[in-house]
Scaffold this motif. Structure first.
Motif, PDB file in Angstrom:
ATOM      1  N   ALA A  47      -1.928   3.314  -0.450  1.00 40.87           N
ATOM      2  CA  ALA A  47      -2.396   3.213  -1.748  1.00 40.87           C
ATOM      3  C   ALA A  47      -3.132   1.562  -1.739  1.00 40.87           C
ATOM      4  O   ALA A  47      -2.902   0.651  -2.518  1.00 40.87           O
ATOM      5  CB  ALA A  47      -1.137   2.638  -2.709  1.00 40.87           C
ATOM      6  N   GLU A  48      -4.409   1.944  -1.049  1.00 37.54           N
ATOM      7  CA  GLU A  48      -5.280   0.681  -0.871  1.00 37.54           C
ATOM      8  C   GLU A  48      -5.983   0.409  -2.185  1.00 37.54           C
ATOM      9  O   GLU A  48      -6.448   1.058  -2.912  1.00 37.54           O
ATOM     10  CB  GLU A  48      -6.312   1.088   0.033  1.00 37.54           C
ATOM     11  CG  GLU A  48      -5.622   1.275   1.525  1.00 37.54           C
ATOM     12  CD  GLU A  48      -5.988   0.265   2.566  1.00 37.54           C
ATOM     13  OE1 GLU A  48      -6.272  -1.056   2.161  1.00 37.54           O
ATOM     14  OE2 GLU A  48      -5.697   0.369   3.802  1.00 37.54           O
ATOM     15  N   LYS A  49      -5.740  -1.015  -2.481  1.00 33.63           N
ATOM     16  CA  LYS A  49      -6.681  -1.468  -3.559  1.00 33.63           C
ATOM     17  C   LYS A  49      -8.011  -1.459  -3.305  1.00 33.63           C
ATOM     18  O   LYS A  49      -8.920  -1.563  -4.323  1.00 33.63           O
ATOM     19  CB  LYS A  49      -6.189  -2.490  -4.695  1.00 33.63           C
ATOM     20  CG  LYS A  49      -4.745  -2.366  -4.988  1.00 33.63           C
ATOM     21  CD  LYS A  49      -4.765  -1.786  -6.341  1.00 33.63           C
ATOM     22  CE  LYS A  49      -3.627  -1.311  -7.019  1.00 33.63           C
ATOM     23  NZ  LYS A  49      -2.276  -1.332  -6.484  1.00 33.63           N
ATOM     24  N   SER A  50      -8.254  -1.609  -2.008  1.00 38.96           N
ATOM     25  CA  SER A  50      -9.777  -1.946  -1.680  1.00 38.96           C
ATOM     26  C   SER A  50     -10.676  -0.664  -1.679  1.00 38.96           C
ATOM     27  O   SER A  50     -10.473   0.382  -1.155  1.00 38.96           O
ATOM     28  CB  SER A  50      -9.800  -2.407  -0.327  1.00 38.96           C
ATOM     29  OG  SER A  50      -8.697  -1.581   0.366  1.00 38.96           O
ATOM     30  N   LYS A  51     -11.623  -0.900  -2.650  1.00 40.78           N
ATOM     31  CA  LYS A  51     -12.608   0.186  -2.821  1.00 40.78           C
ATOM     32  C   LYS A  51     -14.010  -0.024  -1.836  1.00 40.78           C
ATOM     33  O   LYS A  51     -14.801  -0.517  -2.095  1.00 40.78           O
ATOM     34  CB  LYS A  51     -13.137   0.053  -4.063  1.00 40.78           C
ATOM     35  CG  LYS A  51     -13.343   1.342  -4.755  1.00 40.78           C
ATOM     36  CD  LYS A  51     -13.902   1.188  -6.257  1.00 40.78           C
ATOM     37  CE  LYS A  51     -15.156   2.028  -6.484  1.00 40.78           C
ATOM     38  NZ  LYS A  51     -16.169   1.463  -7.353  1.00 40.78           N
ATOM     39  N   ILE A 109      -9.214   5.455  -4.770  1.00 36.58           N
ATOM     40  CA  ILE A 109      -8.514   4.901  -5.788  1.00 36.58           C
ATOM     41  C   ILE A 109      -9.202   5.561  -7.145  1.00 36.58           C
ATOM     42  O   ILE A 109      -8.205   5.836  -8.090  1.00 36.58           O
ATOM     43  CB  ILE A 109      -8.259   3.431  -5.886  1.00 36.58           C
ATOM     44  CG1 ILE A 109      -9.778   2.765  -5.696  1.00 36.58           C
ATOM     45  CG2 ILE A 109      -7.317   2.937  -5.155  1.00 36.58           C
ATOM     46  CD1 ILE A 109      -9.795   1.305  -5.964  1.00 36.58           C
ATOM     47  N   LYS A 110     -10.085   6.063  -7.064  1.00 38.62           N
ATOM     48  CA  LYS A 110     -10.758   6.672  -8.564  1.00 38.62           C
ATOM     49  C   LYS A 110     -11.102   8.143  -8.332  1.00 38.62           C
ATOM     50  O   LYS A 110     -11.639   8.521  -9.097  1.00 38.62           O
ATOM     51  CB  LYS A 110     -12.440   6.006  -8.578  1.00 38.62           C
ATOM     52  CG  LYS A 110     -12.332   4.403  -8.877  1.00 38.62           C
ATOM     53  CD  LYS A 110     -12.943   4.241 -10.173  1.00 38.62           C
ATOM     54  CE  LYS A 110     -12.935   2.525 -10.345  1.00 38.62           C
ATOM     55  NZ  LYS A 110     -11.955   1.993 -11.202  1.00 38.62           N
ATOM     56  N   ARG A 111     -10.486   8.610  -7.480  1.00 36.13           N
ATOM     57  CA  ARG A 111     -10.708  10.267  -7.283  1.00 36.13           C
ATOM     58  C   ARG A 111      -9.631  10.971  -6.828  1.00 36.13           C
ATOM     59  O   ARG A 111      -9.071  10.800  -5.486  1.00 36.13           O
ATOM     60  CB  ARG A 111     -12.177  10.442  -6.469  1.00 36.13           C
ATOM     61  CG  ARG A 111     -12.583  11.645  -6.290  1.00 36.13           C
ATOM     62  CD  ARG A 111     -13.763  11.979  -5.766  1.00 36.13           C
ATOM     63  NE  ARG A 111     -14.768  11.322  -6.507  1.00 36.13           N
ATOM     64  CZ  ARG A 111     -15.311  12.133  -7.556  1.00 36.13           C
ATOM     65  NH1 ARG A 111     -14.756  13.374  -7.946  1.00 36.13           N
ATOM     66  NH2 ARG A 111     -16.249  11.408  -8.302  1.00 36.13           N
ATOM     67  N   LEU A 118      -9.929   5.092   2.428  1.00 32.60           N
ATOM     68  CA  LEU A 118      -9.405   6.374   1.719  1.00 32.60           C
ATOM     69  C   LEU A 118      -8.061   6.154   1.528  1.00 32.60           C
ATOM     70  O   LEU A 118      -7.156   5.255   2.005  1.00 32.60           O
ATOM     71  CB  LEU A 118      -9.708   7.694   2.368  1.00 32.60           C
ATOM     72  CG  LEU A 118     -10.906   7.984   2.929  1.00 32.60           C
ATOM     73  CD1 LEU A 118     -10.888   9.024   3.968  1.00 32.60           C
ATOM     74  CD2 LEU A 118     -11.879   8.263   1.864  1.00 32.60           C
ATOM     75  N   THR A 119      -7.495   6.693   0.300  1.00 31.97           N
ATOM     76  CA  THR A 119      -6.125   6.730   0.022  1.00 31.97           C
ATOM     77  C   THR A 119      -5.434   7.566   1.029  1.00 31.97           C
ATOM     78  O   THR A 119      -4.109   7.569   1.211  1.00 31.97           O
ATOM     79  CB  THR A 119      -5.790   6.752  -1.530  1.00 31.97           C
ATOM     80  OG1 THR A 119      -6.495   7.983  -1.885  1.00 31.97           O
ATOM     81  CG2 THR A 119      -6.242   5.700  -2.339  1.00 31.97           C
ATOM     82  N   THR A 150       0.724  -1.258  -0.005  1.00 27.83           N
ATOM     83  CA  THR A 150      -0.023   0.102  -0.125  1.00 27.83           C
ATOM     84  C   THR A 150       0.937   1.070  -0.093  1.00 27.83           C
ATOM     85  O   THR A 150       0.393   2.217   0.591  1.00 27.83           O
ATOM     86  CB  THR A 150      -1.082  -0.013   1.151  1.00 27.83           C
ATOM     87  OG1 THR A 150      -0.366  -0.050   2.446  1.00 27.83           O
ATOM     88  CG2 THR A 150      -2.014  -1.175   1.173  1.00 27.83           C
ATOM     89  N   LEU A 151       2.052   1.118  -0.560  1.00 25.76           N
ATOM     90  CA  LEU A 151       3.082   2.390  -0.719  1.00 25.76           C
ATOM     91  C   LEU A 151       2.883   3.132  -1.711  1.00 25.76           C
ATOM     92  O   LEU A 151       2.677   2.541  -2.888  1.00 25.76           O
ATOM     93  CB  LEU A 151       4.470   1.890  -0.763  1.00 25.76           C
ATOM     94  CG  LEU A 151       5.134   1.374   0.702  1.00 25.76           C
ATOM     95  CD1 LEU A 151       6.524   1.262   0.365  1.00 25.76           C
ATOM     96  CD2 LEU A 151       5.110   2.497   1.848  1.00 25.76           C
TER      97      LEU A 151
END
Ligand code: 4AD
Ligand code: MG
Length: 446
Positions: free
Chosen positions: A213-217, A441-443, A222-223, A172-173
């Protein structure tokens, strides 16, 4: 001319005051125009009577667009029916200055908007009553957190955002080029630096932006979020839980004291916050695992069963945490997780190296983890072995290891997610509404 704050309006009953703000809503009733004006601290109804104003001014009011900026002067009257936050008072409009008549095409009209539209217009959405209320609660959560720590002997330390290595897992870096020094990473935690700070200051905290840098949505990731991290010398796991419950209790009490109108406007059941009273129940991971395995085995709905799948050694998913939080009205401490699912710096359980002295605080009503913490490995060689086992770059941790050579002591700390606590206090679904400008991740806009 007394410029007042709307949240203090009850102190001015019968007096002539001035309110500076923006027109949130307008209703016309023939000779009367009702303006709902927000000033940043609250929402107040201002009533303009045709007979009190110049005809030209009154005509302008009838057509005044939402979000126009105004300065209104007139008497404060108590009226139980008057809408607003806190409500119950209105201002008679004796004088009004229209600072700017807003464009008529304001995109965030007062109807409901889809999530994407609202998020694209976050710069305007934050003016909406619900968002304003949530972010006011957030500010109070942060102030209350600092207040408790400052009054209990903690020194605030600012830890770096640009760091040389991972502390909470390499997956998550966020990385960036750093001049001739190679790569630098956005901080996932300030903890490691606070472990250095305690040897100079005893009890410290950092409170700042944190990056994953969480891939989890999910609705709780939040990132970029704001983490509060206390770190305490001469403190074991039990001592840590006591600190957490005292601090969380203080936050809830202060939110209840200072943000009742906002909470009520959000439809929050205040009794839920009133029940946040120490001591919080404590449950071992072993017992939690037993309970979850039992639930899993008893579940007959195949879809639910899939979600509840559990065996000893697994980390909890959101559905598992939600089940555990149903056991109590109060927040729940779960301690003693398997070392394999936790970070490298956690002290092993005496006599059970597969378990560590970690603790998560799970908020009730399905909110789940709001704080994560542990006692830290205080022995030099044990820590070195953990770093090697995880394949972490030894050179980057040289300074961190050195802390275990010069006056090492048992010490503990935890991290609290500001947005998760705010969402819980407010009773809202998604933590993206609990930060002014969310990053996911999308914003990254606006
Ligand atoms: O459990 P975490 O990852 O713990 C740490 O980072 C430790 N170094 C803290 C410490 O002991 N000093 O994160 C702590 C808390 C979580 O319980 C959660 O509330 C929040 O930070 N958090 C997040 N909040 C929003 N979005 C994310 N992606 C988050 N990741 C963690
Ligand atoms: Mg955690």
């Amino acid at each position: 001319m007394t410029i007042i704050r709307v949240d203090k309006i009850s102190e001015y009953e019968g007096q002539e005051v001035t309110v500076q703000g923006w027109v949130y809503n307008r209703t016309d009733k023939g000779k009367l125009v009702f303006l709902l004006v927000r000033d940043g601290t609250g929402f107040v109804q201002c009533v303009a009577f045709k007979g009190d104003l110049d005809e030209a001014v009154f005509d302008q009011l009838v057509r005044l667009p939402q979000e126009s900026s105004v300065i209104i002067t007139g008497p404060v009257r108590a009226d139980k029916r008057a809408p607003g936050i806190p409500g119950g008072y209105e201002v008679g409009v004796k004088k009004i200055e229209i600072v700017q008549a807003a464009d008529v095409d304001y995109p965030m009209s007062l109807k409901d908007h889809g999530a994407d539209f609202a998020l694209d217009n976050r710069h305007l959405w934050i003016r909406m009553q619900s968002q304003w209320a949530i972010l006011r609660v957030r500010a109070t959560v942060m102030a209350a957190t600092r207040e408790w720590l400052d009054n209990n002997g903690y020194a605030e330390m600012s830890t770096p955002i640009l760091t040389p290595a991972a502390a909470e897992g390499t997956t998550t870096l966020f990385e960036t080029e750093y001049f001739d020094e190679g790569k630098a990473y956005l901080a996932q935690t300030g903890q490691l630096y606070n472990e250095a700070n305690i040897f100079s200051f005893g009890k410290v905290y950092c409170f700042g932006p944190t990056f994953r840098a969480e891939k989890s949505k999910t609705r709780r990731h939040l990132t970029e979020f704001w983490m509060l991290e206390p770190e305490i010398a001469f403190c074991d796991l039990d001592g840590l839980m006591e600190v957490e419950e005292q601090m969380i209790h203080h936050i809830a009490q202060r939110v209840l004291r200072d943000r009742k109108p906002e909470l009520l406007s959000l439809g929050r059941d205040l009794a839920k916050l009133e029940s946040i009273q120490p001591p919080f129940p404590r449950m071992s991971y072993d017992d939690a695992a037993k309970y979850l395995i039992d639930l899993y085995e008893k579940e007959t709905d195949p879809e639910k069963k899939e979600l509840l799948k559990f065996e000893w050694g697994m980390d909890f998913g959101a559905p598992h945490e939600a089940e555990l939080t149903k056991l109590n009205e109060k927040p729940l401490f779960v301690y003693g997780y398997p070392s394999a699912v936790k970070a490298f710096y956690m002290e092993p359980w005496p006599g059970r190296p597969e378990v560590c002295k970690s603790v998560d605080l799970l908020a009730p009503e399905g909110y789940g983890e709001v704080c994560g913490g542990s006692e830290r490995v205080s022995d030099h060689d044990a820590l070195l072995a953990r770093i090697q086992k995880e394949g972490l770059p030894e050179a980057a941790f040289k300074w961190y290891l050195e802390l275990r050579k010069f006056g090492s002591v048992p010490h503990s700390g935890f991290g609290m997610g500001t947005e998760r606590v705010t969402a819980w206090m407010c009773g809202i679904e998604h933590i993206r509404e609990a930060i002014p400008f969310p990053r996911t991740i999308k914003r990254v806009y606006p």
